[in-house]
Write a protein that holds these residues in place. Structure first.
Motif, PDB file in Angstrom:
ATOM      1  N   ILE A 110       0.679  -1.419  -0.321  1.00  0.00           N
ATOM      2  CA  ILE A 110       0.001   0.024  -0.227  1.00  0.00           C
ATOM      3  C   ILE A 110       0.511   1.394   0.524  1.00  0.00           C
ATOM      4  O   ILE A 110       0.569   2.420  -0.314  1.00  0.00           O
ATOM      5  N   GLY A 111       1.587   0.907   0.352  1.00  0.00           N
ATOM      6  CA  GLY A 111       2.607   2.377   1.095  1.00  0.00           C
ATOM      7  C   GLY A 111       3.026   2.043  -0.127  1.00  0.00           C
ATOM      8  O   GLY A 111       3.370   4.521  -0.540  1.00  0.00           O
ATOM      9  N   PHE A 112       4.107   1.816  -0.622  1.00  0.00           N
ATOM     10  CA  PHE A 112       4.563   1.701  -2.045  1.00  0.00           C
ATOM     11  C   PHE A 112       4.315   2.080  -3.201  1.00  0.00           C
ATOM     12  O   PHE A 112       4.258   3.043  -4.373  1.00  0.00           O
ATOM     13  N   GLN A 113       2.761   2.291  -3.040  1.00  0.00           N
ATOM     14  CA  GLN A 113       1.780   2.830  -4.321  1.00  0.00           C
ATOM     15  C   GLN A 113       1.474   4.417  -4.161  1.00  0.00           C
ATOM     16  O   GLN A 113       1.032   5.067  -4.936  1.00  0.00           O
ATOM     17  N   LEU A 114       1.023   4.262  -2.688  1.00  0.00           N
ATOM     18  CA  LEU A 114       1.179   5.873  -2.474  1.00  0.00           C
ATOM     19  C   LEU A 114       2.055   6.217  -2.596  1.00  0.00           C
ATOM     20  O   LEU A 114       2.013   7.718  -3.418  1.00  0.00           O
ATOM     21  N   GLU A 130       7.676   8.688   0.568  1.00  0.00           N
ATOM     22  CA  GLU A 130       6.715   7.356   1.841  1.00  0.00           C
ATOM     23  C   GLU A 130       6.294   8.089   3.483  1.00  0.00           C
ATOM     24  O   GLU A 130       5.950   7.465   3.646  1.00  0.00           O
ATOM     25  N   ALA A 131       6.626   8.977   3.455  1.00  0.00           N
ATOM     26  CA  ALA A 131       6.566  10.067   5.019  1.00  0.00           C
ATOM     27  C   ALA A 131       4.914  10.505   4.785  1.00  0.00           C
ATOM     28  O   ALA A 131       4.327  10.676   5.330  1.00  0.00           O
ATOM     29  N   GLU A 132       4.636  10.946   3.382  1.00  0.00           N
ATOM     30  CA  GLU A 132       3.916  11.523   3.222  1.00  0.00           C
ATOM     31  C   GLU A 132       2.340  10.289   3.113  1.00  0.00           C
ATOM     32  O   GLU A 132       1.625  10.620   3.600  1.00  0.00           O
ATOM     33  N   ALA A 133       3.569   9.007   2.608  1.00  0.00           N
ATOM     34  CA  ALA A 133       1.727   8.217   2.709  1.00  0.00           C
ATOM     35  C   ALA A 133       1.583   7.684   4.018  1.00  0.00           C
ATOM     36  O   ALA A 133       0.156   7.289   3.788  1.00  0.00           O
ATOM     37  N   VAL A 134       2.392   7.526   4.811  1.00  0.00           N
ATOM     38  CA  VAL A 134       1.672   7.545   6.474  1.00  0.00           C
ATOM     39  C   VAL A 134       1.200   8.714   6.583  1.00  0.00           C
ATOM     40  O   VAL A 134       0.044   8.232   7.310  1.00  0.00           O
ATOM     41  N   HIS A 135       1.341   9.864   6.086  1.00  0.00           N
ATOM     42  CA  HIS A 135       0.881  10.839   6.547  1.00  0.00           C
ATOM     43  C   HIS A 135      -0.673  10.741   5.655  1.00  0.00           C
ATOM     44  O   HIS A 135      -2.237  11.042   6.671  1.00  0.00           O
ATOM     45  N   LEU A 136      -1.061  10.306   4.763  1.00  0.00           N
ATOM     46  CA  LEU A 136      -2.037   9.923   3.744  1.00  0.00           C
ATOM     47  C   LEU A 136      -3.294   9.415   4.444  1.00  0.00           C
ATOM     48  O   LEU A 136      -4.187   9.184   4.925  1.00  0.00           O
ATOM     49  N   MET A 160     -10.824  -0.853   4.469  1.00  0.00           N
ATOM     50  CA  MET A 160      -9.669  -0.129   4.256  1.00  0.00           C
ATOM     51  C   MET A 160      -9.271  -0.055   3.276  1.00  0.00           C
ATOM     52  O   MET A 160      -8.645   1.270   2.774  1.00  0.00           O
ATOM     53  N   ARG A 161      -9.097  -1.657   2.152  1.00  0.00           N
ATOM     54  CA  ARG A 161      -8.448  -0.431   0.532  1.00  0.00           C
ATOM     55  C   ARG A 161      -9.688   0.508   0.294  1.00  0.00           C
ATOM     56  O   ARG A 161      -8.735   0.809  -0.729  1.00  0.00           O
ATOM     57  N   GLN A 162     -10.554   0.617   0.117  1.00  0.00           N
ATOM     58  CA  GLN A 162     -11.619   1.801  -0.160  1.00  0.00           C
ATOM     59  C   GLN A 162     -10.856   2.891   0.395  1.00  0.00           C
ATOM     60  O   GLN A 162     -10.923   3.979  -0.495  1.00  0.00           O
ATOM     61  N   ARG A 163     -10.364   3.032   1.953  1.00  0.00           N
ATOM     62  CA  ARG A 163      -9.987   3.759   2.248  1.00  0.00           C
ATOM     63  C   ARG A 163      -8.470   4.527   1.547  1.00  0.00           C
ATOM     64  O   ARG A 163      -8.045   5.668   1.417  1.00  0.00           O
ATOM     65  N   VAL A 164      -7.602   3.336   1.774  1.00  0.00           N
ATOM     66  CA  VAL A 164      -6.301   3.608   0.494  1.00  0.00           C
ATOM     67  C   VAL A 164      -6.885   4.357  -0.560  1.00  0.00           C
ATOM     68  O   VAL A 164      -6.046   5.297  -1.191  1.00  0.00           O
ATOM     69  N   ILE A 166      -9.242   6.255  -1.518  1.00  0.00           N
ATOM     70  CA  ILE A 166      -9.656   7.587  -1.433  1.00  0.00           C
ATOM     71  C   ILE A 166      -8.185   8.366  -1.014  1.00  0.00           C
ATOM     72  O   ILE A 166      -8.027   9.896  -1.307  1.00  0.00           O
ATOM     73  N   ALA A 167      -7.802   7.754   0.072  1.00  0.00           N
ATOM     74  CA  ALA A 167      -5.516   8.738   0.324  1.00  0.00           C
ATOM     75  C   ALA A 167      -5.135   8.620  -1.118  1.00  0.00           C
ATOM     76  O   ALA A 167      -4.187   9.972  -0.620  1.00  0.00           O
ATOM     77  N   MET A 168      -5.631   8.088  -2.123  1.00  0.00           N
ATOM     78  CA  MET A 168      -4.454   8.090  -2.941  1.00  0.00           C
ATOM     79  C   MET A 168      -5.276   9.234  -3.613  1.00  0.00           C
ATOM     80  O   MET A 168      -4.760  10.131  -4.526  1.00  0.00           O
ATOM     81  N   ALA A 169      -6.593   9.400  -4.469  1.00  0.00           N
ATOM     82  CA  ALA A 169      -7.283  10.108  -4.960  1.00  0.00           C
ATOM     83  C   ALA A 169      -7.059  11.961  -4.212  1.00  0.00           C
ATOM     84  O   ALA A 169      -7.046  12.802  -5.102  1.00  0.00           O
ATOM     85  N   LEU A 170      -6.520  11.588  -3.011  1.00  0.00           N
ATOM     86  CA  LEU A 170      -6.890  12.729  -2.426  1.00  0.00           C
ATOM     87  C   LEU A 170      -5.560  13.567  -1.853  1.00  0.00           C
ATOM     88  O   LEU A 170      -4.671  14.398  -1.727  1.00  0.00           O
ATOM     89  N   ALA A 171      -4.092  12.453  -2.787  1.00  0.00           N
ATOM     90  CA  ALA A 171      -2.669  12.983  -2.587  1.00  0.00           C
ATOM     91  C   ALA A 171      -2.557  14.081  -3.281  1.00  0.00           C
ATOM     92  O   ALA A 171      -1.488  15.241  -2.710  1.00  0.00           O
ATOM     93  N   CYS A 172      -3.034  14.464  -4.089  1.00  0.00           N
ATOM     94  CA  CYS A 172      -1.978  15.421  -4.919  1.00  0.00           C
ATOM     95  C   CYS A 172      -3.224  16.591  -4.818  1.00  0.00           C
ATOM     96  O   CYS A 172      -3.251  17.589  -6.036  1.00  0.00           O
TER      97      CYS A 172
END
Length: 613
Positions: A110-114, A130-136, A160-164, A166-172
């Motif tokens: 999950i972390g690598f993909q984020l 990687e630090a920002e991935a944890v924050h997201l 939890m996968r759906q939360r990931v 959402i985190a990916m979608a909100l990353a930018c």
């Protein structure tokens, strides 16, 4: 007046079929402002997902044609070049899809993909990403984010996968989030948490949301404005509160009337059919008169016989062996489960994903061999007989799965799929089985002339009818329906549930209805059993469970159901973000002795401890 962030004008989408272009979206127009949530509602085939994919330019360019204009933040999404579109896609417009497991790479953490998203779109170094991935992950309320970044997608629950995602979608930090059926397959508690999360993040970022769904309860919960689509056209649009209070188009009225509402069964002693919608016209279907002919089996005043009784059922799965060739632990998937079902009765088994309800159903039919317990079919313990002896007994118990397309052989004609069980069990010759299969297709509302068609030529609801016809081929006494309607549109769900009720009435069938959709469960059930962590924590008559829930978990499930009324928005307390506890135990674990207390007539609740306070 606030300017629109996205302005869609006369959008048309067509697909190539042979040498012809077939239009599927017919010149629709709408606006979305910054910070606003707009819902597009409609059923499969209405054009809502195609609209979203066309805005993202994700449709295959060789087989699709997009006309009209969509202006986002001053840029024309339909006219800019691919390079400019790639800059907008991900950076300024993000999209969440319905099935997170197919959107995530199963071979990467999950972390690598984020981190990959952040490095690509925000030019971060690997360490910073990687630090920002944890924050997201912390922002989308994933517990123990620092350790979960190392997990692979299969280690996370659906929620939890759906939360990931959402985190990916909100990353930018996009200005617009397109959410395409992001909660359709999720449990009610997880769905409620995801909706709360989207609303919170939207408030923090001032983000606009285009929410695509067929669930009117979700629309009432989240949308400021609503667009109703039918056959590629917008048939009604306006403020969500106005549309729910005074819908003008017949299709909108039909959609709202078909939505099951918790509490609507108060005072009803037996299950009730759903209002149906004609998919070709979008209009309500007039209910057929009840069949009181002699063809219907005569009802008896005698006490119905018990078809199935489950006593102290347990199913454990050993984890892979450790370095010293000992199992590392054991999953207690089903723990000391007991219940009974009578002829003509529906017992619903409800709970979140991972609670053991599907494993219970599969263990009863011995697709998973139970660890211990008793399963009595018409008084005979079928766990005490060999698999070859059980083969004949299995005829009396049939299973309907959630995904009808995966249940049917794509290379086998549907009539042959219905006839095959009769031939395999030696109940009919090939010609007899063919005639009986045609009768069964007619019984489930399909034209017998469809016998020689293949599964891909049918809609989801029709495929589920084919699966029901196949289960009826062996004249079963009990049918286990495992999430059989959870992924279906409102109108198809109504048709399939109504068909099940009709067949139960005519054939005196017993149903074990496994579901997480509490509103459907209330409508279809005689009795309800609530499962948590492999155990039944509450069981009783449907009216008792819904009008007087006793266990905290039952109350939590019911409170999470979205209410199809915008006036109630914000009145429900927010659910705590927590996953179902792990059912993994040490090999020497001894389950505690549980006590079931009587809460009323035919209503029992498990005594609970401090963990629920």
């Amino acid at each position: 007046m606030q300017e629109a962030l996205l302005s869609v004008k006369d959008l048309k989408v067509s697909f190539r079929t042979g040498s012809q272009w077939s239009p599927v979206v017919h010149g629709i127009s709408f606006d979305i402002k910054a910070g606003e949530t707009v819902a597009i509602v409609g059923e499969s085939g209405s054009g809502k997902s195609v609209t979203a994919l066309s805005l993202m330019r994700l449709l295959p360019p060789l087989n699709s044609k997009i006309e009209g204009n969509a202006v986002f933040n001053g840029a024309s999404l339909t006219q800019i070049n691919d390079g400019a579109m790639r800059q907008i896609r991900g950076n300024e417009i993000a999209m969440i899809f319905q099935e997170p497991m197919t959107s995530l790479n199963p071979s990467l953490t999950i972390g690598f993909q984020l981190a990959e998203v952040l490095m690509t779109h925000r030019s971060m170094s690997r360490e910073k990403a990687e630090a920002e991935a944890v924050h997201l992950m912390e922002r989308v309320r994933i517990p123990s984010a620092a350790t979960r970044v190392k997990d692979y997608p299969h280690r996370l629950s659906g929620g939890m996968r759906q939360r990931v995602m959402i985190a990916m979608a909100l990353a930018c930090k996009p200005k617009l989030l397109i959410a395409d059926e992001p909660t359709t397959a999720l449990d009610v508690t997880i769905q409620a948490q995801i909706l709360d999360l989207i609303k919170e993040l939207q408030k923090e970022e001032g983000m606009a949301v285009l929410f695509i769904t067929h669930d009117m309860g979700v629309v009432a919960e989240i949308a400021d404005r609503t667009i109703v689509m039918l056959h590629g056209n917008i048939v009604e649009t306006g403020d969500t509160a106005d549309i729910f209070a005074a819908p003008e188009h017949p299709y909108t009225r039909a959609l709202l009337s078909a939505v099951p509402k918790l509490g609507s069964m108060k005072g009803e002693s037996a299950p009730l059919k759903f209002p149906e919608i004609d998919r070709s016209t979008g209009l309500p279907v007039e209910p057929a008169e009840e069949d009181h002919s002699s063809a219907k089996q005569e009802t008896s005043t005698a006490e119905p016989r018990t078809v199935l009784e489950v006593r102290n059922l347990r199913k454990y799965f050993d984890l892979p062996k450790s370095l010293f060739r000992q199992p590392a632990g054991r999953v207690h998937a089903v723990e000391n489960v007991s219940f009974a079902i009578k002829a003509g009765e529906t017992l619903s088994l409800v709970g979140e994903s991972g609670c053991g309800k599907s494993t219970t159903g599969r263990s009863i039919i011995r697709l998973n061999e139970p660890t211990s317990g008793e399963i009595l079919l018409n008084g005979e313990n079928i766990l005490g007989i060999s698999q070859s002896q059980f083969r004949d007994k299995r005829r009396q118990m049939q299973l309907i799965f959630q995904d009808p397309f995966a249940s049917l052989n794509p290379r086998m004609k549907i009539g042959e799929a219905v006839a095959e069980p009769m031939i395999v069990h030696g109940l009919a010759s090939a010609s007899q089985a063919r005639e009986r299969a045609k009768e069964l297709l007619n019984q489930v509302g399909l034209n017998p002339a469809m016998y020689d068609r293949y599964p891909h030529e049918f809609s989801g609801g029709q495929r589920q009818r084919i699966c029901i016809a196949r289960t009826l081929a062996l004249d079963p006494q009990i049918i286990i329906a495992d999430e059989a309607v959870s992924a279906l549109d409102v109108s198809i769900k109504a048709q399939v549930v109504n068909l099940m009720l009709e067949l139960q009435d005519k054939l005196d069938l017993a149903f074990l209805f496994i579901s997480h959709d509490m509103a459907v469960v209330e409508r279809i059930s005689h009795r309800v059993a609530v499962m948590y962590l492999g155990e039944i924590v509450e069981i009783g008559a449907r009216e008792s469970i819904f009008s007087n829930p006793q266990h905290p978990y039952t109350k939590r499930l019911l409170s999470a159901v979205p209410v199809p009324d915008p006036a109630t928005r914000g009145s429900k307390p927010k659910l705590k973000v927590n996953e179902l506890k792990s059912p993994v135990r040490a090999m020497d674990y001894q389950p505690p002795v549980r006590q079931m207390l009587e809460a009323g007539p035919d209503h029992y609740v498990q005594q609970w401890g401090d963990e629920w306070h």
